[in-house]
Motif scaffolding. Structure first.
Motif, PDB file in Angstrom:
ATOM      1  N   GLU A  25       0.830  -1.210   0.000  1.00 45.74           N
ATOM      2  CA  GLU A  25       0.000   0.000   0.000  1.00 45.74           C
ATOM      3  C   GLU A  25       0.864   1.259   0.000  1.00 45.74           C
ATOM      4  O   GLU A  25       0.554   2.238  -0.666  1.00 45.74           O
ATOM      5  CB  GLU A  25      -0.918   0.003   1.236  1.00 45.74           C
ATOM      6  CG  GLU A  25      -2.388   0.037   0.902  1.00 45.74           C
ATOM      7  CD  GLU A  25      -3.246   0.158   2.155  1.00 45.74           C
ATOM      8  OE1 GLU A  25      -4.255   0.881   2.107  1.00 45.74           O
ATOM      9  OE2 GLU A  25      -2.887  -0.444   3.172  1.00 45.74           O
ATOM     10  N   ASP A  55      -3.108   6.633   1.474  1.00 47.24           N
ATOM     11  CA  ASP A  55      -3.358   5.486   0.601  1.00 47.24           C
ATOM     12  C   ASP A  55      -3.733   5.940  -0.809  1.00 47.24           C
ATOM     13  O   ASP A  55      -3.755   7.146  -1.118  1.00 47.24           O
ATOM     14  CB  ASP A  55      -4.442   4.586   1.198  1.00 47.24           C
ATOM     15  CG  ASP A  55      -5.788   5.282   1.309  1.00 47.24           C
ATOM     16  OD1 ASP A  55      -5.931   6.408   0.786  1.00 47.24           O
ATOM     17  OD2 ASP A  55      -6.711   4.690   1.923  1.00 47.24           O
ATOM     18  N   GLY A  56      -4.027   4.961  -1.665  1.00 44.88           N
ATOM     19  CA  GLY A  56      -4.336   5.261  -3.052  1.00 44.88           C
ATOM     20  C   GLY A  56      -5.593   6.071  -3.251  1.00 44.88           C
ATOM     21  O   GLY A  56      -5.771   6.712  -4.303  1.00 44.88           O
ATOM     22  N   ARG A  57      -6.490   6.094  -2.254  1.00 47.25           N
ATOM     23  CA  ARG A  57      -7.726   6.869  -2.368  1.00 47.25           C
ATOM     24  C   ARG A  57      -7.586   8.278  -1.796  1.00 47.25           C
ATOM     25  O   ARG A  57      -8.540   9.042  -1.788  1.00 47.25           O
ATOM     26  CB  ARG A  57      -8.866   6.142  -1.645  1.00 47.25           C
ATOM     27  CG  ARG A  57      -9.212   4.773  -2.235  1.00 47.25           C
ATOM     28  CD  ARG A  57     -10.259   4.075  -1.390  1.00 47.25           C
ATOM     29  NE  ARG A  57      -9.756   3.814  -0.046  1.00 47.25           N
ATOM     30  CZ  ARG A  57     -10.510   3.364   0.953  1.00 47.25           C
ATOM     31  NH1 ARG A  57     -11.808   3.141   0.759  1.00 47.25           N
ATOM     32  NH2 ARG A  57      -9.981   3.135   2.137  1.00 47.25           N
ATOM     33  N   GLY A  58      -6.395   8.586  -1.296  1.00 47.77           N
ATOM     34  CA  GLY A  58      -6.152   9.924  -0.770  1.00 47.77           C
ATOM     35  C   GLY A  58      -6.476  10.091   0.691  1.00 47.77           C
ATOM     36  O   GLY A  58      -6.496  11.226   1.199  1.00 47.77           O
ATOM     37  N   PHE A  59      -6.711   8.988   1.401  1.00 47.11           N
ATOM     38  CA  PHE A  59      -7.022   9.056   2.823  1.00 47.11           C
ATOM     39  C   PHE A  59      -5.753   8.832   3.655  1.00 47.11           C
ATOM     40  O   PHE A  59      -4.903   8.008   3.300  1.00 47.11           O
ATOM     41  CB  PHE A  59      -8.070   8.007   3.207  1.00 47.11           C
ATOM     42  CG  PHE A  59      -9.421   8.243   2.612  1.00 47.11           C
ATOM     43  CD1 PHE A  59     -10.260   9.214   3.130  1.00 47.11           C
ATOM     44  CD2 PHE A  59      -9.849   7.504   1.514  1.00 47.11           C
ATOM     45  CE1 PHE A  59     -11.511   9.439   2.587  1.00 47.11           C
ATOM     46  CE2 PHE A  59     -11.109   7.728   0.961  1.00 47.11           C
ATOM     47  CZ  PHE A  59     -11.934   8.698   1.495  1.00 47.11           C
TER      48      PHE A  59
END
Length: 237
Positions: A25, A55-59
């Motif tokens: 991740e 993470d990849g979703r911007g969180f």
């Protein structure tokens, strides 16, 4: 499946796969490290490592990595253990952009602490005091501004320091405690059973561990009579 060795192997395999997923991740991205160290019931020192990254979703997420046994809890020993752990997982220490610890001298002291050692190598690894401790420190600061509360806890710490400053006083307190508990049990004022009526000790409260204040007050209530008898004996000695 009921064999303890097989259960440990399964737990280790699950932990390994979980950490692999966390490292994947992170990838080549930057991250922060959150580190704390403490001893367990067997008097072995351990270091807990948590990584914080986007993470990849911007969180922004935090992931627990591992508990590492560290025979040396000095700043140099902790830095070496942290570098060994990160390199073993395929994470580069040069990607660290933040570090968060408590206020212990080996973690965040004025000279030669873990924060300083990492920052010398990676100047971009900015330090932020552990947020979990900040509300406790604020609570302690507010309490100290209240004259009666501040006086009360100062007297408590003075009492604890007085008792713990000599082994003879601690031994005498233990003897008073045994005698007091024996009287309570004889008069059926205290329950008996497994793990009950254990020998109690007292220690100074820690500002970053609010539970330590509750613990010391609880034990002073339990040991009030033995402590009074101890002080009376010392006064007449």
């Amino acid at each position: 499946m009921t064999c303890p060795l097989i259960q440990k192997d399964l737990a280790n395999a699950c932990a390994l796969e979980t950490v692999k997923k966390i490292v994947a991740e992170i990838g080549d991205g930057i991250f922060c490290v959150l580190v704390d160290e403490s001893g367990d019931c067997s008097n072995k020192e351990h270091m807990v490592v948590v990584v914080r990254f986007i993470d990849g979703r911007g969180f922004v997420v935090e992931r627990f990595i591992r508990i590492v046994h560290v025979p040396n809890i000095s700043a140099t020993g902790l830095k070496k253990a942290l570098e060994t752990l990160l390199s073993g997982l395929g994470l580069c220490i040069s990607k660290i952009r933040g570090q968060g610890y408590d206020g212990a001298s080996n973690m965040r002291g004025h000279l030669g602490c873990l924060k300083t050692l990492i920052k010398k190598r990676e100047p971009q690894a900015y330090y932020v005091h552990c947020f979990a401790h900040q509300p406790l420190l604020a609570l302690v600061s507010i309490a100290r501004n209240h004259e009666d509360v501040d006086w009360f806890f100062c007297e408590i710490n003075r009492l604890v320091t007085f008792i713990r400053s000599f082994n003879k006083r601690q031994d005498l307190l233990c003897k008073k405690q045994v005698s007091h508990f024996a009287d309570l049990i004889e008069n059926e004022l205290m329950e008996t059973g497994t793990w009950l009526n254990q020998e109690l000790s007292i220690a100074r409260a820690n500002d970053t561990l609010w539970g330590s204040y509750f613990r010391i007050l609880t034990r002073l209530v339990w040991l009030f009579t033995p402590i009074v008898e101890l002080l009376e004996d010392l006064n007449s000695d």
